[in-house]
Design a protein around this motif. Structure first.
Motif, mmCIF file in Angstrom:
data_model
loop_
_atom_site.group_PDB
_atom_site.id
_atom_site.type_symbol
_atom_site.label_atom_id
_atom_site.label_comp_id
_atom_site.label_asym_id
_atom_site.label_seq_id
_atom_site.Cartn_x
_atom_site.Cartn_y
_atom_site.Cartn_z
ATOM 1 N N PHE A 1 -5.048 3.750 7.300
ATOM 2 C CA PHE A 1 -6.060 2.706 7.141
ATOM 3 C C PHE A 1 -5.544 1.309 7.476
ATOM 4 C CE2 PHE A 1 -7.557 6.004 4.162
ATOM 5 C CZ PHE A 1 -8.850 6.168 4.623
ATOM 6 N N LEU A 2 -4.319 1.010 7.071
ATOM 7 C CA LEU A 2 -3.795 -0.350 7.175
ATOM 8 C C LEU A 2 -3.783 -0.916 8.602
ATOM 9 C CD1 LEU A 2 -2.688 -2.665 5.444
ATOM 10 C CD2 LEU A 2 -0.393 -1.765 5.886
ATOM 11 N N PRO A 3 -3.352 -0.151 9.611
ATOM 12 C CA PRO A 3 -3.318 -0.746 10.958
ATOM 13 C C PRO A 3 -4.667 -1.311 11.413
ATOM 14 C CG PRO A 3 -2.057 1.285 10.932
ATOM 15 C CD PRO A 3 -2.762 1.204 9.599
ATOM 16 N N ASP A 4 -5.756 -0.564 11.191
ATOM 17 C CA ASP A 4 -7.076 -1.066 11.592
ATOM 18 C C ASP A 4 -7.519 -2.228 10.714
ATOM 19 O OD1 ASP A 4 -7.430 0.645 13.739
ATOM 20 O OD2 ASP A 4 -8.412 2.191 12.529
ATOM 21 N N MET A 5 -7.173 -2.167 9.421
ATOM 22 C CA MET A 5 -7.523 -3.265 8.520
ATOM 23 C C MET A 5 -6.820 -4.550 8.946
ATOM 24 S SD MET A 5 -7.365 -1.251 4.862
ATOM 25 C CE MET A 5 -7.051 -2.743 3.977
ATOM 26 N N LEU A 6 -5.528 -4.454 9.252
ATOM 27 C CA LEU A 6 -4.766 -5.640 9.649
ATOM 28 C C LEU A 6 -5.233 -6.185 10.997
ATOM 29 C CD1 LEU A 6 -1.131 -4.777 8.527
ATOM 30 C CD2 LEU A 6 -2.774 -6.304 7.429
ATOM 31 N N CYS B 1 0.845 -1.188 0.000
ATOM 32 C CA CYS B 1 0.000 0.000 0.000
ATOM 33 C C CYS B 1 0.884 1.243 0.000
ATOM 34 C CB CYS B 1 -0.955 0.004 1.186
ATOM 35 S SG CYS B 1 -0.141 0.083 2.777
ATOM 36 N N THR B 2 0.259 2.341 -0.360
ATOM 37 C CA THR B 2 0.981 3.605 -0.356
ATOM 38 C C THR B 2 1.034 4.155 1.063
ATOM 39 O OG1 THR B 2 -1.087 4.610 -1.077
ATOM 40 C CG2 THR B 2 0.546 4.171 -2.774
ATOM 41 N N LYS B 3 1.828 5.181 1.229
ATOM 42 C CA LYS B 3 2.177 5.645 2.582
ATOM 43 C C LYS B 3 0.989 6.144 3.399
ATOM 44 C CE LYS B 3 6.846 6.398 1.142
ATOM 45 N NZ LYS B 3 7.896 7.289 0.759
ATOM 46 N N THR B 4 0.105 6.917 2.795
ATOM 47 C CA THR B 4 -1.033 7.427 3.559
ATOM 48 C C THR B 4 -1.953 6.293 3.987
ATOM 49 O OG1 THR B 4 -0.931 9.537 2.402
ATOM 50 C CG2 THR B 4 -2.984 9.022 3.530
ATOM 51 N N ILE B 5 -2.223 5.386 3.064
ATOM 52 C CA ILE B 5 -3.072 4.228 3.407
ATOM 53 C C ILE B 5 -2.380 3.392 4.482
ATOM 54 C CG2 ILE B 5 -4.045 2.074 2.523
ATOM 55 C CD1 ILE B 5 -4.435 3.577 -0.169
ATOM 56 N N GLY B 6 -1.069 3.193 4.325
ATOM 57 C CA GLY B 6 -0.311 2.416 5.303
ATOM 58 C C GLY B 6 -0.293 3.046 6.678
#
Length: 188
Positions: A105-110, A97-102
């Motif tokens: 968004f990514l922490p909650d998704m993971l 993923c790109t930096k902003t998403i990472g």
């Protein structure tokens, strides 16, 4: 020297079970096969690993030296099997993923993914171009991008609509506008 997994298993089983009979039962082997494997191991090492008294085996100094190493080797060998087990094969998702998403968004998704699935995918954060190339070259399986992917071989699906918000001080000229065009916002 050609020490086998079977010889190490026999040695460790005898050491942990304290008797040839119990060790043979634990490994589903006959006592004669156990005895033969132990004799082969001792011959290869050139030392006795157990003292023998009245048909009983007692681990000796040399055996105590080998035991932690043998335990570790067996654990590592079993670990190799786990690496290639069906469960491990199913847990090979790699995402980028790109930096902003990472970052946002990514922490909650993971966290939700791990809770639902009991494992975490490998994740990589980089810019849109790098992540797109990684997908194209099969280095990752799926990607979440902020910008458009220009590679022709990729299938892209819209995921979220994003709205940019301009924040300005109360006295700034932009604070008087209802709508701000992107070209205006980049000059300010």
């Amino acid at each position: 020297m050609n020490i086998t997994f079977k010889q190490m298993s026999v040695f460790v089983s005898i050491a942990h079970n304290g008797s040839m009979t119990l060790a043979a039962e634990a490994l589903f082997m006959t006592k004669s096969a156990m005895s033969q494997a132990l004799a082969e191991l001792e011959n290869q090492l050139g030392v006795r690993l157990f003292d023998r008294q009245h048909a009983r085996l007692y681990i000796n100094h040399e055996g105590r030296k080998l035991l932690p190493v043998a335990d570790e080797l067996l654990a590592r060998m079993q670990g190799v099997g786990v690496l290639f087990s069906e469960d491990a094969q199913n847990n090979q998702l790699r995402l980028g993923c790109t930096k902003t998403i990472g970052s946002y968004f990514l922490p909650d998704m993971l966290k939700g993914f791990a809770k639902d699935n009991g494992w975490m995918p490998q994740s990589i954060i980089a810019n849109t171009q790098e992540i797109s190339k990684m997908v194209e070259h099969f280095e990752i399986d799926v990607a979440f991008l902020e910008g458009p992917a220009t590679e022709l071989n990729l299938i892209c699906e819209p995921w979220l609509d994003d709205e940019m918000v301009v924040i300005s001080g109360r006295d700034h000229p932009l604070s008087k506008e209802n709508t701000v065009l992107a070209a205006v916002a980049t000059r300010a």
